[in-house]
Every structure is written in C-alpha cells, then in structure tokens.
Design a protein around this motif. Structure first.
Motif, mmCIF file in Angstrom:
data_model
loop_
_atom_site.group_PDB
_atom_site.id
_atom_site.type_symbol
_atom_site.label_atom_id
_atom_site.label_comp_id
_atom_site.label_asym_id
_atom_site.label_seq_id
_atom_site.Cartn_x
_atom_site.Cartn_y
_atom_site.Cartn_z
ATOM 1 N N ASP A 235 -83.830 -47.416 -0.555
ATOM 2 C CA ASP A 235 -82.664 -47.008 -1.330
ATOM 3 C C ASP A 235 -81.944 -48.253 -1.866
ATOM 4 O O ASP A 235 -81.851 -49.265 -1.174
ATOM 5 C CB ASP A 235 -81.722 -46.215 -0.416
ATOM 6 C CG ASP A 235 -80.631 -45.533 -1.194
ATOM 7 O OD1 ASP A 235 -80.778 -44.330 -1.450
ATOM 8 O OD2 ASP A 235 -79.631 -46.196 -1.545
ATOM 9 N N PRO A 236 -81.465 -48.182 -3.123
ATOM 10 C CA PRO A 236 -80.787 -49.362 -3.693
ATOM 11 C C PRO A 236 -79.615 -49.846 -2.838
ATOM 12 O O PRO A 236 -79.297 -51.042 -2.837
ATOM 13 C CB PRO A 236 -80.282 -48.858 -5.049
ATOM 14 C CG PRO A 236 -81.050 -47.620 -5.344
ATOM 15 C CD PRO A 236 -81.588 -47.073 -4.074
ATOM 16 N N SER A 237 -78.969 -48.942 -2.102
ATOM 17 C CA SER A 237 -77.810 -49.389 -1.326
ATOM 18 C C SER A 237 -78.218 -50.284 -0.153
ATOM 19 O O SER A 237 -77.421 -51.106 0.306
ATOM 20 C CB SER A 237 -76.993 -48.191 -0.845
ATOM 21 O OG SER A 237 -77.821 -47.259 -0.212
ATOM 22 N N VAL A 238 -79.467 -50.127 0.324
ATOM 23 C CA VAL A 238 -79.953 -51.035 1.377
ATOM 24 C C VAL A 238 -80.058 -52.447 0.817
ATOM 25 O O VAL A 238 -79.644 -53.430 1.439
ATOM 26 C CB VAL A 238 -81.318 -50.553 1.923
ATOM 27 C CG1 VAL A 238 -81.876 -51.551 2.919
ATOM 28 C CG2 VAL A 238 -81.197 -49.183 2.561
ATOM 29 N N THR A 239 -80.602 -52.526 -0.403
ATOM 30 C CA THR A 239 -80.702 -53.828 -1.064
ATOM 31 C C THR A 239 -79.328 -54.428 -1.293
ATOM 32 O O THR A 239 -79.096 -55.613 -1.064
ATOM 33 C CB THR A 239 -81.423 -53.673 -2.419
ATOM 34 O OG1 THR A 239 -82.683 -53.048 -2.170
ATOM 35 C CG2 THR A 239 -81.633 -55.006 -3.086
ATOM 36 N N LYS A 240 -78.403 -53.556 -1.700
ATOM 37 C CA LYS A 240 -77.052 -54.027 -1.996
ATOM 38 C C LYS A 240 -76.383 -54.569 -0.731
ATOM 39 O O LYS A 240 -75.719 -55.609 -0.753
ATOM 40 C CB LYS A 240 -76.222 -52.881 -2.578
ATOM 41 C CG LYS A 240 -75.217 -53.366 -3.578
ATOM 42 C CD LYS A 240 -74.822 -52.259 -4.532
ATOM 43 C CE LYS A 240 -73.773 -52.748 -5.500
ATOM 44 N NZ LYS A 240 -73.139 -51.622 -6.202
ATOM 45 N N ALA A 241 -76.563 -53.857 0.379
ATOM 46 C CA ALA A 241 -75.987 -54.315 1.640
ATOM 47 C C ALA A 241 -76.526 -55.698 1.993
ATOM 48 O O ALA A 241 -75.779 -56.584 2.421
ATOM 49 C CB ALA A 241 -76.299 -53.319 2.754
ATOM 50 N N ASN A 242 -77.834 -55.894 1.788
ATOM 51 C CA ASN A 242 -78.427 -57.203 2.058
ATOM 52 C C ASN A 242 -77.891 -58.264 1.105
ATOM 53 O O ASN A 242 -77.705 -59.415 1.489
ATOM 54 C CB ASN A 242 -79.953 -57.129 1.968
ATOM 55 C CG ASN A 242 -80.563 -56.578 3.227
ATOM 56 O OD1 ASN A 242 -80.760 -57.310 4.191
ATOM 57 N ND2 ASN A 242 -80.828 -55.285 3.259
ATOM 58 N N GLN A 243 -77.651 -57.829 -0.138
ATOM 59 C CA GLN A 243 -77.080 -58.750 -1.115
ATOM 60 C C GLN A 243 -75.702 -59.228 -0.650
ATOM 61 O O GLN A 243 -75.406 -60.419 -0.690
ATOM 62 C CB GLN A 243 -76.972 -58.042 -2.476
ATOM 63 C CG GLN A 243 -76.455 -58.939 -3.592
ATOM 64 C CD GLN A 243 -77.467 -60.021 -3.944
ATOM 65 O OE1 GLN A 243 -78.616 -59.732 -4.268
ATOM 66 N NE2 GLN A 243 -77.061 -61.284 -3.828
ATOM 67 N N TYR A 244 -74.884 -58.272 -0.167
ATOM 68 C CA TYR A 244 -73.543 -58.633 0.317
ATOM 69 C C TYR A 244 -73.633 -59.608 1.492
ATOM 70 O O TYR A 244 -72.880 -60.572 1.583
ATOM 71 C CB TYR A 244 -72.772 -57.381 0.748
ATOM 72 C CG TYR A 244 -72.231 -56.564 -0.398
ATOM 73 C CD1 TYR A 244 -71.394 -57.146 -1.354
ATOM 74 C CD2 TYR A 244 -72.526 -55.217 -0.525
ATOM 75 C CE1 TYR A 244 -70.888 -56.405 -2.406
ATOM 76 C CE2 TYR A 244 -72.030 -54.453 -1.577
ATOM 77 C CZ TYR A 244 -71.215 -55.050 -2.519
ATOM 78 O OH TYR A 244 -70.717 -54.315 -3.551
ATOM 79 N N LEU A 245 -74.573 -59.339 2.401
ATOM 80 C CA LEU A 245 -74.730 -60.220 3.564
ATOM 81 C C LEU A 245 -75.124 -61.624 3.109
ATOM 82 O O LEU A 245 -74.565 -62.627 3.563
ATOM 83 C CB LEU A 245 -75.792 -59.653 4.517
ATOM 84 C CG LEU A 245 -76.122 -60.545 5.711
ATOM 85 C CD1 LEU A 245 -74.938 -60.633 6.661
ATOM 86 C CD2 LEU A 245 -77.352 -60.040 6.456
ATOM 87 N N GLN A 246 -76.088 -61.673 2.186
ATOM 88 C CA GLN A 246 -76.544 -62.987 1.711
ATOM 89 C C GLN A 246 -75.456 -63.718 0.936
ATOM 90 O O GLN A 246 -75.355 -64.934 1.015
ATOM 91 C CB GLN A 246 -77.805 -62.814 0.863
ATOM 92 C CG GLN A 246 -78.971 -62.251 1.670
ATOM 93 C CD GLN A 246 -80.325 -62.455 0.992
ATOM 94 O OE1 GLN A 246 -80.407 -62.980 -0.111
ATOM 95 N NE2 GLN A 246 -81.380 -62.031 1.679
ATOM 96 N N ASP A 247 -74.638 -62.937 0.201
ATOM 97 C CA ASP A 247 -73.525 -63.564 -0.523
ATOM 98 C C ASP A 247 -72.551 -64.211 0.458
ATOM 99 O O ASP A 247 -72.055 -65.326 0.221
ATOM 100 C CB ASP A 247 -72.787 -62.533 -1.385
ATOM 101 C CG ASP A 247 -73.617 -62.107 -2.592
ATOM 102 O OD1 ASP A 247 -74.642 -62.763 -2.858
ATOM 103 O OD2 ASP A 247 -73.247 -61.108 -3.252
ATOM 104 N N LEU A 248 -72.266 -63.485 1.526
ATOM 105 C CA LEU A 248 -71.359 -64.026 2.542
ATOM 106 C C LEU A 248 -71.933 -65.318 3.123
ATOM 107 O O LEU A 248 -71.234 -66.322 3.263
ATOM 108 C CB LEU A 248 -71.166 -63.015 3.678
ATOM 109 C CG LEU A 248 -70.032 -61.998 3.566
ATOM 110 C CD1 LEU A 248 -70.050 -61.076 4.768
ATOM 111 C CD2 LEU A 248 -68.682 -62.704 3.473
ATOM 112 N N ALA A 249 -73.229 -65.266 3.469
ATOM 113 C CA ALA A 249 -73.864 -66.443 4.066
ATOM 114 C C ALA A 249 -73.848 -67.612 3.088
ATOM 115 O O ALA A 249 -73.560 -68.748 3.449
ATOM 116 C CB ALA A 249 -75.289 -66.113 4.487
ATOM 117 N N LYS A 250 -74.127 -67.303 1.820
ATOM 118 C CA LYS A 250 -74.168 -68.337 0.795
ATOM 119 C C LYS A 250 -72.800 -68.968 0.618
ATOM 120 O O LYS A 250 -72.674 -70.165 0.377
ATOM 121 C CB LYS A 250 -74.663 -67.732 -0.522
ATOM 122 C CG LYS A 250 -75.528 -68.693 -1.334
ATOM 123 C CD LYS A 250 -75.759 -68.158 -2.730
ATOM 124 C CE LYS A 250 -77.083 -67.444 -2.852
ATOM 125 N NZ LYS A 250 -77.241 -66.728 -4.116
ATOM 126 N N ALA A 251 -71.752 -68.139 0.745
ATOM 127 C CA ALA A 251 -70.395 -68.645 0.584
ATOM 128 C C ALA A 251 -69.954 -69.478 1.786
ATOM 129 O O ALA A 251 -68.847 -70.006 1.813
ATOM 130 C CB ALA A 251 -69.430 -67.478 0.364
#
Lengths: 441, 283
Positions: A235-251
């Motif tokens: 589901d796209p929302s699973v990808t989105k959740a991972n995107q948010y996690l990676q954004d946090l880590a990147k920040a």
C-alpha cells in the motif's frame, strides 16, 4: 549511570530480551534440556503450574493470595527470562509438558497456539472478561473468542521529553510531524540529540513506523496486513510511512549514533534524563525505568509526555495509539486442573487489590472504570502520569498491537531487519513494502 | 580401544546429524505435527540470496580473523616463550579474555563501544565516539576485532607451547654459525612451528564457522545493523528459533556441516598434515 533498566512492576514485554536470551542460549539449543526441566502437569494430583516472565512482582502477589486461599490446589509459579521463555514455552507445548496457565503477548504468537489447538477459549461467564478494556481484549480475541485475560498494565507508546532541554532550545513539545521536524532543527543547533532512539535493538525503530503508518493511512492498513493479506504491505501509505521515517533520520533527528544504542543497556533512557537528548518515543514502562534510574529528574517535574505527533495530511486518527495493550494469561487446553485455573483467572487476576498495586507502581491496568481509583492516587506526579495514560487509552478509537507481536512469528525477523534497513536508508522507502510482501507470502 | 569413542561419536555426533538431515526434508514449526516437505527447504535455502550473503559474511569473518589473529598470536607466542617472571605475568594478563564467556565479552564490549557512555565519552578519546557497532560498514570489522580479542590468547598459548618444544640445540648451533635473531626466527622458529600453525589455523578457520554467541550479543540479536553481521550460524538460529521454521534451519545447519567438513579436510590436505612426517627430521 550505566544500568540495566528493570521493567519493574510494569512488566514491559520486551525489555532485556537480548541479555536474557543470550545468557540462556544453551537451553534454547538443547531441546532435551527444556523437556526435562519443565514441570510435568501431572507431577502432583492437585496443583497447578503457571509460567510467566521475570519481574512480574504483582502477578506473583496474586498467585500468593490464591495459594493462601487454596492450600489444596496451589499454583506453582515459574518465572523466566524473555526470549528464553518464548522458546521454552513452545518446546514445552510441543512435548505436552506445558503449564496449566501461561503468560503471553497476545497477537500472532498466541494465535499460533490457538491454531494448533493448544489453548482453551474463555467465556465471559468463566472469567468475566467484560470488565477489561475492549481495545485491549482484541489482542487475545481470535474468531470472536477470547483466549486470555490481561495480566498487567497498559503499555501504549508515547512521546517523552525533557522539559528543560526543550525550554533551553525554545521549543514546544511537538504536536504535529511538521512541529517535530522544526524542533529537530532547533535542537540540533543546540547540540542535543533531538530523539533518543535505541536503534541497535530495532523494535524501538519499529514504533515510529507503526505510528507513522497509522497516522498516514489509518488503523485499517495494518489490520489488513495482520489479517494475512501480504499484498497490503505494498500500500502506498506503507511507503509514505517509510519516507517519513527516512526524512526524520536524514534531518538528523536521531543523532549520529542511534544505531549503536541498545535499549537493554539503558543508554537511550539515560540520554533523555541526562539531557543529552530532548525526546524519546517509548512504551509506558519507560516511566518506571526513569523513576528508578533518575528519581530526582522525575521529582523536579522535568519529564514531559504527550501523544505521538499528528500528521497534518494523514488520514489516520491522531487519537489512535500503538504499543502493547497488555500481556495475557491463557489456559492450556490439555490442563487437568481447569476448574482451579479458572478460579484463579477469574478472581485473582487484576482484582481490586491488584489494580491498586499496579496503580501504585505507576502502571494503568486494562480495567474499565478506573476514574475514582485514579483520583485517589496520592503522588501528584504519578497521578498526572496515570491519568494521562488512562485517558490516552480510553479516548483512543484504536489500540494497535506492536507489529512484531501481532504478526505470525516467521515474519517478525524480516520485519525488524527491513525496519532497520529502512532506518539506515539502505533501501528506498518503497522497498520496505516489497520485501515485507515477499516475506509474508 | 576405538570402540567407546566410536560409540560416543555415533551417539552424539552422527545420530543427531542424521536427524538434522531428515529434519531438513520436513516442515515443522516446533509446535504442531511434522510434515514431509521433500527438497522444498533445500531449493528455497539455496536460491535465497540471504543464504549466500550469510555464507559470504561467514567466509569474510573467517579469512579476516585468520589474517588478524595469526601474526599477533605468533608474535605474542614468541614473546611469551622464554622463561621470565615479567613474561609470565604478561602471559597471564593476555590469557584473561579467554576465561570470560562470550556473552560477558559481548555485553562488555557493547557497553564500552557505546558512543554516548562508553570509551568514546572519555576526554581525549572522543574520536572513538563512533557508531562502531551501528554502522553497516564497520560493524563486521568491530565484531572481528572483538573475536580476535577473545581468541588470540588461546592461539598465542599454542605457539608458546610449540616454541618451547623446539630443541635449544638448533638455536645454539645457529648462533655459532653467526645467525642473528631475525634469521634464527625465519630459519628455525617458523619452520619448526609449521604443524602448530596448521593446528592453530584449522581451529581458527573451522572455529569461525561457529561464531554465534558473540555476534548475537553484539548485534542486538539480529546480526544487524540491517543484516550486515548475519553470519550463517546466526541465520540458522533466527530461522529455527525466531521464525520457527525448523526444516529450513536444519537445511542451513547441514550446509554448515558440509562446509566445515570440506574446510577442515582442505586445510589438512594442503598443509600435508595427514602425511604425519616427523617434525624434527635430521635430529
């Protein structure tokens, strides 16, 4: 400062799994050893056996109370370390040497036993299950039947923060994901770790994904996954959740060293109360850990807590919570002492005095209608905390069991490994779902 | 005389091994009944990229460990061999890591390497405040370092014993001929230590196949970060005892046995150990 966090009376389900399991690997490898050391259910004509986890002090008190009243059919309680326990229980059931009553986490692991016909369903009249929080009971309910009674406190995951550190950086406790990102920037400028995370243990990282998916796509996304629909991982929302996690880590939200921090060594907790980190996302058992490791920090009122931030563009209800609803006690289907076991489960588990004991230990038991008891708590710090947890669970439309507990056991490892890879940005956000979908099918 | 040994080996070595091979052809979650699976486990294990990655990591740990441990152990052995009170004291100190259990070592190093509260927090040592166990690139080498710390003492002891067995007459003769310490080491010590080296290397290489407890503890139980330290024994454990797939885990276990057997046969063959020549020809 370095100390092993003790789950205390809260009975945190996953604390110290590593140490405990490592120490007892020998036992895990030797099936024979497990078979012989497990007490046989037929060892005494009358008398029950019960297995649970270490540190369940209040549970032990309930057994003592039962034994005092029933000297003719006493319960022998055996306490085990975390991972060792899981394996021991499984082997004992395989060898028909399992205890009459056993402790579990609910979810997929308990369902393994239910599907194998090893656990008895409990009717409402047998154990009076209506008095427990409904969202909690879902974790032990399969096909509409209840297979366990809750045996310790509620453990939703919340956001803790160090009030002093946030104030020094001029940051308010974040209410939304955007607040969080903004806070990360300010906190980094102050040279503190914005979010303390024990990524070496992996399951703390998973807590972020659980919340982020719930906030992004709503609780039904994971419900679908947990029901066995492997395609739902894509589901796209699973990808989105991972995107948010990676954004946090990147920040830089987790600092540079999160992947070396192990929860069992207490380092992530210590980062928070020593002010080296500003916030931590963790289960409610962390309160007792902090109370034990840094009582002054708590007394000064420096510990703040709130619900996990909302997502402004997410479709999930921000009142939803994830975590560990509770642990459960279940009845072995081949027990020869079912009547006695049911007496214990009905009258001694989370009865009035047990509820008081849990509240005194800073833990909210999953029992309905606790308002008056909460109002009577003496310590104002504790009262504030207990009310916060109770309201959080009471108002939550959904209480999702941690994924690694909710899913069948053969998916737990791919889940933790892929969570770690996503966190380390070794895989793109979309690959998490692809990998999990493969592992689940 | 060999009968009791053969009986014991059969009972505790061959029978379980046969059991594992049979189990690798079944489907069993450790709880329900055992079902026949045929070669299904094998084909899935052998076509799974994760298996080959785990095998690759195992080989890497094995080779790098050998390269790191052998010279250091040899040097320590040479240092400890001559008698002397100070050397004896050092020998005892060097020997200490071997007396600790792998779990204790793992937990201790994990605490020491914690970037926030470990050695890296000491003034002057801040350069060590790196995620040594948390970086996918460094974790494996950190693990190899801790393994070396644990096992070098044992191999140093082997070399020490080997050196002490070399007849002093050889050195005396060489000294008469004017050979210096370096040339004595090259032309007497090293060749005389050939079989010690074969023994030590075989133990090291085959032993590497069983590194598990230490990596388990150091990596947070998963062979992480990601799967960067998931060696084959750890993969076997996770498959069998966390994913409860005993059939697949047994296939991995069999693979390990085959690999280990092949390896130990290869080392003995290559080194000529099987020919059993005298170590002191011409003496």
């Amino acid at each position: 400062m370095r100390r092993t966090p003790v789950s205390g009376n809260l009975g945190s389900p996953r604390v110290r799994r590593l140490v405990a399991s490592a120490v007892t690997l020998a036992a895990a490898m030797g099936l024979a050893a497990c078979g012989t050391s497990g007490p046989s259910t037929s060892s005494s004509a009358k008398g029950l056996t019960m297995w649970a986890l270490n540190d369940q002090t209040i549970l032990k008190e309930s057994v003592d109370a039962y034994n005092k009243d029933h000297s003719d059919a006493k319960i022998t309680l055996r306490l085990f370390a975390n991972d060792d326990y899981k394996q021991k229980l499984r082997v004992a059931f395989g060898a028909n040497q399992a205890p009459d009553i056993f402790f579990s986490w609910g979810g997929g692991a308990l369902n393994d036993y239910v599907k194998a016909g090893k656990v008895d369903a409990l009717t409402t009249s047998q154990v009076n299950s209506d008095r427990y929080t409904p969202s909690v009971m879902q974790s032990a309910t399969f096909d509409g039947k209840v297979y366990g009674v809750p045996a310790n406190g509620l453990a939703p995951v919340v956001l803790y923060y160090n009030k002093k550190v946030l104030a020094d950086a001029g940051v308010e406790a974040p209410k939304t994901y955007d607040d969080l990102l903004a806070a990360v920037k300010k906190l980094k400028a102050k040279d503190v770790v914005p979010l303390s995370l024990a990524a070496n243990s992996k399951w703390p990282t998973l807590m972020y994904l659980e919340y982020l998916l719930d906030r992004t796509g709503g609780a039904e996304k994971f419900t679908k996954i947990a029901s066995g629909d492997s395609a739902a991982w894509q589901d796209p929302s699973v990808t989105k959740a991972n995107q948010y996690l990676q954004d946090l880590a990147k920040a830089g939200a987790f600092g540079d060293n999160a992947s070396s921090v192990n929860y069992d060594q207490g380092a992530s907790t210590a980062l928070l109360y020593t002010g080296k980190a500003a916030m931590e996302v963790m289960g409610t058992w962390e309160y007792a850990n902090i109370a034990k490791a840094a009582p002054d920090f708590l007394k000064k009122g420096d510990l703040g807590y709130s619900a996990f931030p909302a997502l402004t563009d997410g479709s999930g209800d921000p009142k939803n919570i994830v975590g560990n609803p509770s642990n459960f006690l279940s009845l072995n289907a081949s027990s020869k002492n079912k009547a006695d076991a049911l007496t214990y489960l009905k009258d001694y588990v989370l009865n009035d005095s047990q509820v008081d004991a849990y509240l005194a230990a800073g833990s909210v038991p999953p029992v309905n209608g606790l308002e008056s008891k909460l109002a009577a708590v003496k310590s104002s710090t504790d009262k504030e905390w207990l009310t916060f947890v109770y309201d959080l669970v009471d108002k939550a439309p959904g209480f999702q069991l941690s994924w690694d507990q909710a899913l069948p056991s053969d998916q737990a490892d791919p889940l933790l490994t892929n969570t770690d890879k996503s966190f380390l940005r070794q895989i793109p956000p979309a690959e998490f779902g692809t990998n999990m979908s493969k592992a689940a099918s | 005389m060999a009968a009791p040994a053969l009986l014991l080996f059969g009972l505790f070595g061959l029978v379980p091994l046969g059991g594992v091979v049979v189990l690798s052809l079944t489907r069993w979650d450790g709880l329900g009944s055992i079902g026949w699976e045929g070669i299904g486990n094998w084909s899935s294990v052998l076509t799974d990229g994760a298996t080959w990655q785990a095998l690759g990591l195992t080989v890497k740990v094995m080779l790098v460990s050998w390269l790191v441990q052998t010279p250091i152990a040899l040097a320590l052995g040479v240092f400890q061999a001559p008698r002397g009170r100070l050397r004896a004291l050092f020998a005892v100190l060097f020997f200490l890591p071997l007396l600790l259990s792998a779990v204790a070592i793992g937990l201790t190093w994990q605490a020491l390497l914690d970037p926030s509260f470990g050695i890296g927090a000491t003034p002057g040592l801040h350069w060590l405040a790196k995620p040594l166990l948390g970086s996918p690139d460094l974790a494996l080498y950190t693990v190899i370092f801790v393994i070396a710390w644990q096992f070098i003492p044992f191999h140093a002891l082997l070399y020490q014993a080997g050196i002490r067995q070399i007849p002093t007459a050889l050195y005396e003769a060489a000294a008469l001929d004017g050979a210096g310490p370096v040339s004595r080491f090259r032309h007497i010590t090293l060749p005389q230590l050939k079989y010690t080296m074969v023994t030590s290397s075989t133990l090291m290489l085959v032993g590497s196949l069983t590194y598990f407890d230490l990596i388990f503890v150091l990596s947070g139980g998963n062979g992480g970060p990601g799967d960067s330290t998931r060696v084959l024994p750890l993969a076997m454990y996770i498959t069998g005892f966390q994913a409860h797939d005993m059939g697949r885990a047994s296939a991995v276990a069999t693979l390990l046995v085959v690999f280990g057997l092949g390896l130990s046969m290869l080392t003995t063959r290559l080194s000529g150990f099987t020919r059993m020549d005298s170590q002191q020809e011409g003496m």
